[in-house]
Design a protein around this motif. Structure first.
Motif, mmCIF file in Angstrom:
data_model
loop_
_atom_site.group_PDB
_atom_site.id
_atom_site.type_symbol
_atom_site.label_atom_id
_atom_site.label_comp_id
_atom_site.label_asym_id
_atom_site.label_seq_id
_atom_site.Cartn_x
_atom_site.Cartn_y
_atom_site.Cartn_z
ATOM 1 N N PRO A 27 48.680 41.270 -23.899
ATOM 2 C CA PRO A 27 48.620 42.609 -23.296
ATOM 3 C C PRO A 27 48.180 42.529 -21.840
ATOM 4 O O PRO A 27 47.407 41.650 -21.454
ATOM 5 C CB PRO A 27 47.568 43.328 -24.152
ATOM 6 C CG PRO A 27 47.471 42.538 -25.408
ATOM 7 C CD PRO A 27 47.764 41.122 -25.024
ATOM 8 N N LEU A 28 48.668 43.457 -21.038
ATOM 9 C CA LEU A 28 48.236 43.533 -19.646
ATOM 10 C C LEU A 28 46.769 43.951 -19.575
ATOM 11 O O LEU A 28 46.331 44.831 -20.325
ATOM 12 C CB LEU A 28 49.076 44.542 -18.877
ATOM 13 C CG LEU A 28 50.460 44.103 -18.417
ATOM 14 C CD1 LEU A 28 51.267 45.319 -17.971
ATOM 15 C CD2 LEU A 28 50.350 43.099 -17.280
ATOM 16 N N PRO A 79 59.598 34.529 -18.366
ATOM 17 C CA PRO A 79 58.134 34.517 -18.483
ATOM 18 C C PRO A 79 57.518 35.906 -18.556
ATOM 19 O O PRO A 79 58.052 36.883 -18.040
ATOM 20 C CB PRO A 79 57.694 33.801 -17.212
ATOM 21 C CG PRO A 79 58.793 34.045 -16.249
ATOM 22 C CD PRO A 79 60.042 34.055 -17.052
ATOM 23 N N HIS A 80 56.371 35.952 -19.196
ATOM 24 C CA HIS A 80 55.569 37.163 -19.252
ATOM 25 C C HIS A 80 54.591 37.186 -18.080
ATOM 26 O O HIS A 80 54.541 36.270 -17.271
ATOM 27 C CB HIS A 80 54.851 37.241 -20.598
ATOM 28 C CG HIS A 80 55.793 37.338 -21.753
ATOM 29 N ND1 HIS A 80 56.348 38.531 -22.166
ATOM 30 C CD2 HIS A 80 56.328 36.397 -22.569
ATOM 31 C CE1 HIS A 80 57.164 38.318 -23.193
ATOM 32 N NE2 HIS A 80 57.162 37.026 -23.452
ATOM 33 N N TRP A 81 53.795 38.226 -17.995
ATOM 34 C CA TRP A 81 52.994 38.467 -16.791
ATOM 35 C C TRP A 81 52.028 37.326 -16.482
ATOM 36 O O TRP A 81 51.761 37.029 -15.321
ATOM 37 C CB TRP A 81 52.209 39.779 -16.921
ATOM 38 C CG TRP A 81 51.034 39.692 -17.860
ATOM 39 C CD1 TRP A 81 51.030 39.951 -19.183
ATOM 40 C CD2 TRP A 81 49.697 39.313 -17.520
ATOM 41 N NE1 TRP A 81 49.776 39.755 -19.710
ATOM 42 C CE2 TRP A 81 48.948 39.366 -18.705
ATOM 43 C CE3 TRP A 81 49.058 38.926 -16.341
ATOM 44 C CZ2 TRP A 81 47.586 39.054 -18.743
ATOM 45 C CZ3 TRP A 81 47.700 38.615 -16.368
ATOM 46 C CH2 TRP A 81 46.979 38.680 -17.560
ATOM 47 N N ASP A 82 51.490 36.666 -17.493
ATOM 48 C CA ASP A 82 50.449 35.678 -17.227
ATOM 49 C C ASP A 82 50.995 34.323 -16.809
ATOM 50 O O ASP A 82 50.270 33.328 -16.787
ATOM 51 C CB ASP A 82 49.508 35.540 -18.422
ATOM 52 C CG ASP A 82 50.195 34.974 -19.659
ATOM 53 O OD1 ASP A 82 51.442 35.028 -19.722
ATOM 54 O OD2 ASP A 82 49.485 34.477 -20.549
ATOM 55 N N ILE A 83 52.279 34.264 -16.426
ATOM 56 C CA ILE A 83 52.816 33.038 -15.859
ATOM 57 C C ILE A 83 52.085 32.659 -14.573
ATOM 58 O O ILE A 83 52.113 31.495 -14.151
ATOM 59 C CB ILE A 83 54.324 33.182 -15.582
ATOM 60 C CG1 ILE A 83 54.955 31.824 -15.252
ATOM 61 C CG2 ILE A 83 54.585 34.164 -14.475
ATOM 62 C CD1 ILE A 83 56.458 31.887 -15.078
ATOM 63 N N MET A 189 52.458 43.290 -10.975
ATOM 64 C CA MET A 189 51.470 42.226 -10.872
ATOM 65 C C MET A 189 51.718 41.351 -9.659
ATOM 66 O O MET A 189 52.856 41.078 -9.288
ATOM 67 C CB MET A 189 51.516 41.375 -12.148
ATOM 68 C CG MET A 189 50.488 40.246 -12.228
ATOM 69 S SD MET A 189 51.015 38.692 -11.446
ATOM 70 C CE MET A 189 52.373 38.220 -12.505
ATOM 71 N N VAL A 190 50.621 40.891 -9.048
ATOM 72 C CA VAL A 190 50.650 39.854 -8.017
ATOM 73 C C VAL A 190 49.623 38.803 -8.414
ATOM 74 O O VAL A 190 48.462 39.138 -8.685
ATOM 75 C CB VAL A 190 50.308 40.412 -6.615
ATOM 76 C CG1 VAL A 190 50.209 39.274 -5.607
ATOM 77 C CG2 VAL A 190 51.347 41.422 -6.172
#
Length: 340
Positions: A27-28, A79-83, A189-190
């Motif tokens: 989850p974000l 990829p998902h956000w936590d890449i 995301m950055v």
């Protein structure tokens, strides 16, 4: 036999340690910035044709020698956000036919006063299209981009970028040992990380990752539509997880993790190499694994990755598994090595 001889030979030639990891869906976190996340020179969710036109307009080389399309082939590099994290830097998804990546080399792309020499644009393919139709208008959607800035003084570059990003996105990013990350209320995301390659300073780099607003939610929807929810306790699901874990440890140089996954005794070399050079890998061979395999069954799973020296061909990490029992960790690796 030839495969084992080649693995032994390459082990002597490429004695390197690497870093690659599997970015699991998570989850974000709560938003920590109000700033809008834009990708300079590109529009989020543009299709493949628009992406290539934008790349050309921004001076990125799009000839076959400088661009590598990693889309399809029965797998997904989506990829998902936590890449952005150093411990989940590269994703070889068990998700099938969801999307892929386009790697641009030698780009000279200016970001916050620094010149990125590589970038990877990640796309997902809308469920209404087949994966091999990604070049068609409306099929692909650009949702995430990574930029590499290689520099011997990467720590200086990292600190400079961190200060500039704080000025733009806020003084309170999510910070841990892997880097810094900003997420806004729209789910954009950055992320910023630094990679130090011991013994090979020319591979030291800082990586800036940007993700479109709402991309994690959209990607998850594509994954569920295309793949469904796989039962966690099938042999195929177990091998997906084990193959990802083993490949991640292999490219990360985690000899302790690798050793714990091998058969005992293990009669072959255990050397690990390709340090920090592998930008991504994809798993192949899982389609040959049944949901329920007999004890003693042998299955080979392959992690395919771009040749880091030439960027114009593929290498393969072969992982030969054997099922020793029905327990959760009943599958063991009886041989691993590089195949070309």
């Amino acid at each position: 036999m030839i495969k084992r001889m080649l693995a032994a030979l390459l082990t002597l030639v490429f004695m390197l340690s690497g870093f690659a990891a599997y970015a699991k869906e998570v989850p974000l976190p709560e938003a920590n910035t109000d700033a809008e996340v834009l990708l300079p020179g590109f529009d989020w969710y543009c299709d493949y044709e628009a992406l290539i036109k934008a790349a050309e307009a921004n001076g990125l080389p799009t000839d076959p020698g400088s661009r590598v399309n990693m889309v399809g082939l029965g797998a997904s590099i989506s990829p998902h956000w936590d890449i952005y994290r150093n411990d989940s830097a590269y994703l070889s998804a068990s998700e099938k036919d969801c999307g892929g990546s386009i790697l641009f080399n030698n780009i000279g792309f200016e970001l916050f006063g620094h010149s990125a020499d590589q970038c990877m644009m990640h796309i997902y393919v809308e469920p209404g299209f087949e994966i091999d139709q990604y070049r068609e208008s409306g099929a692909a959607r650009l949702y995430l981009a990574e930029f590499w800035i290689h520099a011997g003084d990467s720590s200086v570059v990292y600190e400079d970028l961190l200060n500039k990003l704080k000025a733009q996105y806020g003084e309170n990013p999510m910070v841990d040992e892997t880097g810094a990350c900003w997420i806004n209320e729209e789910g954009a995301m950055v992320g910023l990380t630094e990679k130090i390659v011991v013994g090979s300073p020319s591979y030291n780099h800082v990586r800036l990752t940007m993700m479109a607003p709402g991309a994690e939610e959209r990607l998850n929807a594509v994954v569920k539509t295309r793949n469904g929810v796989a039962p966690e306790n099938t042999d195929r699901a177990k091998l997906e997880a084990l193959a990802n874990t083993f490949a991640n440890a292999y490219f990360a140089g985690r000899a302790d993790v690798v050793a714990g996954m091998l058969t005992e005794p293990y009669p072959y070399p255990r050397d690990l190499f390709y340090a920090g050079q592998v930008s991504s890998f994809r798993l192949k061979g899982l389609e040959h694994v049944a949901d329920e395999e007999e004890i003693g069954a042998r299955r080979t799973i392959v992690a395919e990755f771009v040749n880091p020296q030439t960027q114009d061909s593929f290498f393969y990490l072969d992982m030969e598994f054997i099922k020793e029992s029905n327990s959760q960790d009943g599958w063991k690796v009886q041989f691993f090595g590089i195949d070309a």
